[in-house]
Design an enzyme around this catalytic site. Structure first.
Site, mmCIF file in Angstrom:
data_model
loop_
_atom_site.group_PDB
_atom_site.id
_atom_site.type_symbol
_atom_site.label_atom_id
_atom_site.label_comp_id
_atom_site.label_asym_id
_atom_site.label_seq_id
_atom_site.Cartn_x
_atom_site.Cartn_y
_atom_site.Cartn_z
ATOM 1 N N ARG A 240 -10.621 -38.836 35.636
ATOM 2 C CA ARG A 240 -9.950 -39.097 36.907
ATOM 3 C C ARG A 240 -9.016 -40.275 36.695
ATOM 4 O O ARG A 240 -9.351 -41.206 35.943
ATOM 5 C CB ARG A 240 -10.959 -39.493 38.001
ATOM 6 C CG ARG A 240 -11.714 -38.350 38.638
ATOM 7 C CD ARG A 240 -10.823 -37.492 39.547
ATOM 8 N NE ARG A 240 -11.568 -36.427 40.185
ATOM 9 C CZ ARG A 240 -11.769 -35.205 39.683
ATOM 10 N NH1 ARG A 240 -11.282 -34.892 38.502
ATOM 11 N NH2 ARG A 240 -12.449 -34.295 40.361
ATOM 12 N N GLU A 269 -2.304 -39.783 41.812
ATOM 13 C CA GLU A 269 -1.595 -38.526 41.569
ATOM 14 C C GLU A 269 -1.400 -37.761 42.888
ATOM 15 O O GLU A 269 -2.230 -37.903 43.800
ATOM 16 C CB GLU A 269 -2.382 -37.670 40.547
ATOM 17 C CG GLU A 269 -3.736 -37.195 41.028
ATOM 18 C CD GLU A 269 -4.514 -36.453 39.942
ATOM 19 O OE1 GLU A 269 -4.619 -36.945 38.802
ATOM 20 O OE2 GLU A 269 -5.028 -35.363 40.266
ATOM 21 N N HIS A 287 -2.929 -32.431 35.912
ATOM 22 C CA HIS A 287 -4.324 -32.149 36.299
ATOM 23 C C HIS A 287 -4.643 -30.646 36.175
ATOM 24 O O HIS A 287 -5.000 -29.988 37.160
ATOM 25 C CB HIS A 287 -4.587 -32.651 37.728
ATOM 26 C CG HIS A 287 -6.048 -32.895 38.011
ATOM 27 N ND1 HIS A 287 -6.501 -33.887 38.839
ATOM 28 C CD2 HIS A 287 -7.158 -32.267 37.574
ATOM 29 C CE1 HIS A 287 -7.818 -33.856 38.901
ATOM 30 N NE2 HIS A 287 -8.242 -32.865 38.129
HETATM 31 C C1 8YV Z 1 -10.064 -29.221 39.331
HETATM 32 C C2 8YV Z 1 -11.374 -31.201 38.422
HETATM 33 O O1 8YV Z 1 -8.942 -28.560 38.906
HETATM 34 O O2 8YV Z 1 -13.348 -29.977 38.756
HETATM 35 C C3 8YV Z 1 -12.809 -31.078 38.745
HETATM 36 O O3 8YV Z 1 -13.435 -32.119 38.995
HETATM 37 O O4 8YV Z 1 -10.860 -32.246 38.291
HETATM 38 C C4 8YV Z 1 -10.543 -29.991 38.193
HETATM 39 O O5 8YV Z 1 -11.254 -29.090 37.419
HETATM 40 C C5 8YV Z 1 -9.750 -29.734 40.652
HETATM 41 O O6 8YV Z 1 -10.317 -30.917 41.030
HETATM 42 C C6 8YV Z 1 -10.097 -28.618 41.606
HETATM 43 O O7 8YV Z 1 -9.886 -28.975 42.852
#
Ligand code: 8YV
Length: 330
Positions: A240, A269, A287
């Site tokens: 993150r 972001e 992302h």
């Molecule tokens: C996602 C992610 O694309 O799963 C997670 O925590 O960061 C990513 O895989 C995204 O957050 C889906 O909303």
């Protein structure tokens, strides 16, 4: 009798959303951009469940404004956008989507690390810009992956899947830092050694960050930590934004404190720190670590399984497969 209503907060695979329709009144937001907090509150009036992604914020203010909400189901594994304690206090079950994205995300983390160390994006830009005049001995010479030391910060499912790729696919030495140590047999199967964070930073040729974002991991890697790394090292962040201090990282990349970075996640972001955008030795992706079609479908499917079960639909009625606060249901 009126039917239970659920809300799908983002455009998602229509056939997967259709699984809800026999059981619930389904409202959807068909946009790719997240709703604002006020819009989300308005959309959730009268809803018992919500399907979200990693971008919608679920906090005490929203929960208090949506008293009928009983289930919050995210298709992400990370849940730093959800105040789970506030949900638990109000009897709202929260589910996430672990497991189904592990291998795809590990593939991407490894690819981003390789692209960073081997300067793939930088050299591609050079070629496309028509600047390639002749072959050069040290042209875009980077670091090796095979035989190097892979440092993993955060050794959960995805960290271990990256370690397997490094150890068994590329003959890497694996070192890691995590709050808890892996079981000895797991460490042995990965050839992985636990280290303190400073030792990991000093040792790693390629550092991959996969730790959840919490108040404790905010800016876990900042200027002081980057100084400990080798000038030939790379840093890859697929965790993150906020785990790394992006401004400090940009300074370290500009100064040559480390060789290069690969970033899939950013503080604030989709805004990216302008100093990062100006650098040549950083690979930037929006992302997308879990973004394979089968995996994104599996993530959505798991969130729907959870929503159905959380709101009492059989066969898992009352037992959502991946609840974060199952105590709410008992
Ligand atoms: C996602 C992610 O694309 O799963 C997670 O925590 O960061 C990513 O895989 C995204 O957050 C889906 O909303």
């Amino acid at each position: 009798m009126s039917r239970t209503t659920v809300f799908i907060a983002r455009r998602v695979f229509a056939d997967i959303v259709d699984r809800l329709r026999p059981h619930f009144e389904v409202r959807t937001h068909e946009g790719d951009a997240p709703l604002s907090p006020a819009e989300l509150i308005a959309a959730l009036q009268g809803c018992a469940g919500v399907f979200i992604t990693g971008s919608e914020r679920i906090d005490a203010t929203l929960l208090d404004a949506c008293p009928q909400l009983k289930a919050v189901c995210t298709m992400a594994v990370g849940y730093n956008n959800i105040d789970v304690a506030a949900c638990t206090a109000r009897g709202v079950v929260v589910t996430n989507a672990p497991g189904v994205l592990t291998e795809t995300t590990a593939d991407f983390g490894f690819a981003l690390m390789m692209a960073t160390a081997r300067r793939i994006c930088e050299s591609e830009r050079f070629l496309r810009e028509g600047r390639w005049q002749h072959w050069g001995v040290d042209m875009f010479a980077g670091g090796d992956i095979h035989g190097a030391t892979l440092g993993i910060l955060g050794m959960g499912r995805i960290g271990q899947a990256i370690a397997r790729r490094g150890r068994h696919g590329f003959d890497m030495t694996v070192a890691y830092h995590n709050r808890s140590h892996l079981a000895p047999e797991v460490e042995a199967s990965l050839g992985a050694t636990w280290m303190t964070l400073p030792d990991l930073l000093r040792t790693a040729d390629h550092l991959v960050i996969v730790t959840p974002y919490t108040p404790e991991t905010h800016h876990l890697v900042g200027a002081g930590q980057l100084k400990l790394m080798k000038p030939t090292a790379t840093l890859t962040n697929i965790a993150r934004g906020g785990v790394v201090d992006d401004a400090a990282l940009a300074e370290a990349l500009a100064a040559g404190t480390i060789m290069a970075a690969g970033l899939d996640v950013f503080e604030g972001e989709p805004t990216v720190h302008p100093a990062l955008l100006a650098l040549r030795n950083v690979v930037l992706t929006p992302h997308i670590a879990s973004a394979s079609v089968p995996t994104r479908r599996a993530m959505a499917d798991l969130a729907i399984d959870n929503l159905l079960a959380a709101l009492g639909v059989r066969p898992d009625a009352g037992r959502p497969p991946t609840a974060l606060n199952p105590e709410v249901l008992s």
